[in-house]
Design a protein around this motif. Sequence first.
Motif, PDB file in Angstrom:
ATOM      1  N   GLU A 117      15.801 -44.903  70.298  1.00 15.96           N
ATOM      2  CA  GLU A 117      15.324 -46.116  69.637  1.00 15.96           C
ATOM      3  C   GLU A 117      16.407 -46.685  68.720  1.00 15.96           C
ATOM      4  N   THR A 118      17.092 -45.796  68.003  1.00 16.84           N
ATOM      5  CA  THR A 118      18.191 -46.264  67.155  1.00 16.84           C
ATOM      6  C   THR A 118      19.281 -46.918  67.993  1.00 16.84           C
ATOM      7  N   MET A 119      19.589 -46.312  69.132  1.00 14.83           N
ATOM      8  CA  MET A 119      20.623 -46.870  69.999  1.00 14.83           C
ATOM      9  C   MET A 119      20.223 -48.242  70.512  1.00 14.83           C
ATOM     10  N   HIS A 120      18.987 -48.374  70.972  1.00 14.99           N
ATOM     11  CA  HIS A 120      18.534 -49.680  71.485  1.00 14.99           C
ATOM     12  C   HIS A 120      18.476 -50.719  70.364  1.00 14.99           C
ATOM     13  N   GLY A 121      18.078 -50.296  69.158  1.00 14.87           N
ATOM     14  CA  GLY A 121      18.039 -51.236  68.045  1.00 14.87           C
ATOM     15  C   GLY A 121      19.426 -51.770  67.697  1.00 14.87           C
TER      16      GLY A 121
ATOM     17  N   ALA B  78      21.919 -51.881  69.720  1.00 16.59           N
ATOM     18  CA  ALA B  78      22.367 -52.705  70.846  1.00 16.59           C
ATOM     19  C   ALA B  78      21.795 -54.114  70.750  1.00 16.59           C
ATOM     20  N   ARG B  79      20.520 -54.210  70.372  1.00 13.23           N
ATOM     21  CA  ARG B  79      19.916 -55.541  70.229  1.00 13.23           C
ATOM     22  C   ARG B  79      20.572 -56.332  69.100  1.00 13.23           C
ATOM     23  N   LEU B  80      20.896 -55.658  68.000  1.00 13.82           N
ATOM     24  CA  LEU B  80      21.575 -56.350  66.910  1.00 13.82           C
ATOM     25  C   LEU B  80      22.957 -56.839  67.331  1.00 13.82           C
ATOM     26  N   THR B  81      23.682 -56.010  68.074  1.00  8.40           N
ATOM     27  CA  THR B  81      25.008 -56.421  68.553  1.00  8.40           C
ATOM     28  C   THR B  81      24.895 -57.588  69.521  1.00  8.40           C
ATOM     29  N   ALA B  82      23.903 -57.536  70.420  1.00  9.65           N
ATOM     30  CA  ALA B  82      23.730 -58.637  71.368  1.00  9.65           C
ATOM     31  C   ALA B  82      23.323 -59.923  70.664  1.00  9.65           C
ATOM     32  N   LYS B  83      22.497 -59.797  69.628  1.00  8.95           N
ATOM     33  CA  LYS B  83      22.065 -60.988  68.889  1.00  8.95           C
ATOM     34  C   LYS B  83      23.217 -61.625  68.126  1.00  8.95           C
ATOM     35  N   SER B  84      24.111 -60.798  67.608  1.00  7.09           N
ATOM     36  CA  SER B  84      25.248 -61.358  66.869  1.00  7.09           C
ATOM     37  C   SER B  84      26.306 -61.952  67.779  1.00  7.09           C
TER      38      SER B  84
END
Length: 396
Positions: free
Chosen positions: A296-300, A302-308
């Motif tokens: 879950e930490t990894m996916h979170g 990843a989503r933050l990196t993709a959003k930025s």
Amino acid sequence: MSTTAQEIEESTAAVSRPGRRLRSLGGWAVVGALVLVGVFVATLVGVQMPNGRGSLDPEGVGDSGGMALAEILRDQGVDITVARTTTEARAALRDGTTLALANPYTLTDDGIRDLIAPAERVVFLSSGTHLLSLLDIGENAAADSAAVGPSCDVREFADVGTIRPDRVFRPAAGVEGCFGSGDAAAVLIDEADGQTRAVVEGARLFSNAYLAENGNAALGLALLGQTDRLVWYVPSFEDTDIEAQSPDTLGSLTPGWVTPAILLLLLTGLAAALWRGQRFGPLVAETLPVTVRASETMHGRARLTAKSGDATHAAEAIRDGTRRRLARRLGLAVHATADEVADAASDRLRIPRGTLQSVLQGALPADDPALVEYSRRLRELEDAVDQAIHELRRPE
């Protein structure tokens, strides 16, 4: 038995509560004692500090003080009187006396005139623009740090030598300018109404730190040692004839009940903080109610990196992960450098080392398509290393 155990427990608790309270009070007493000791030491050091005098003070022993010049004048037989109020200075002035002072910033124009009137010689060791205008002796000029000699016919400056002035002036009509070039001079000498007035910027020239340089000491003797008596006036904010005007403050603009109300609120808040603070016990370590899985930490992240949209940062994270995995598979340390990983992988795959360095150390992609392509190349490299290791371990 149960009643006896309960009584023992209650008596133990009754004894322990006062003990905790006494320990708490003892801790506050220690803190208060330390604060009082600190205040006492700071006050004692401030009172006994020998370097508390200001710039060009004849009793100042610091770098900016003027004690060195005062001692040289005394060695030459000059009787020096240090005055810290205008009353003391006027009382000490008489015929054949030189008055030395820095810019009297705490006196009015009339106060300056009254102070210097009885003196035969007046030497301003520093000055401001207003003082130059008041004396009608000159104005500021462009500074020049080059060494200069007397460059004038004043007799007492004949043996001074050269100085490096920090500030120069443009003499007014009828005023003699010395130690300068062209229209600029570091020392102004004015003879008016039987009084000699001199102006020099001596905050650095006559300070303890720089008095021994060039002809600074000789200049100080030439200016202040022409009479047997010298009154050295030290301006201060405590000695002023400027009428103080009390400006409007926040306290004067608010009703009288506001200040007591604020103080009452502060005391109430302090009392509440102490009351509530005593209810808290020691810190207790507790387990978290929820366990966050690593995936879950990894996916979170990843989503933050993709959003930025930071492709470079994402590529760097992917490359670091590939480098650690390759190091583990190739038998290297987890923190092996990219060069070490590239050498081991090139030996295992039998390919040039430069090819792998471009992947593991090359420029990072700056957009999403390049990030996808870069991730694919890293994945292919890991698959190739895995396949080579698997073939090496396969029995023939």
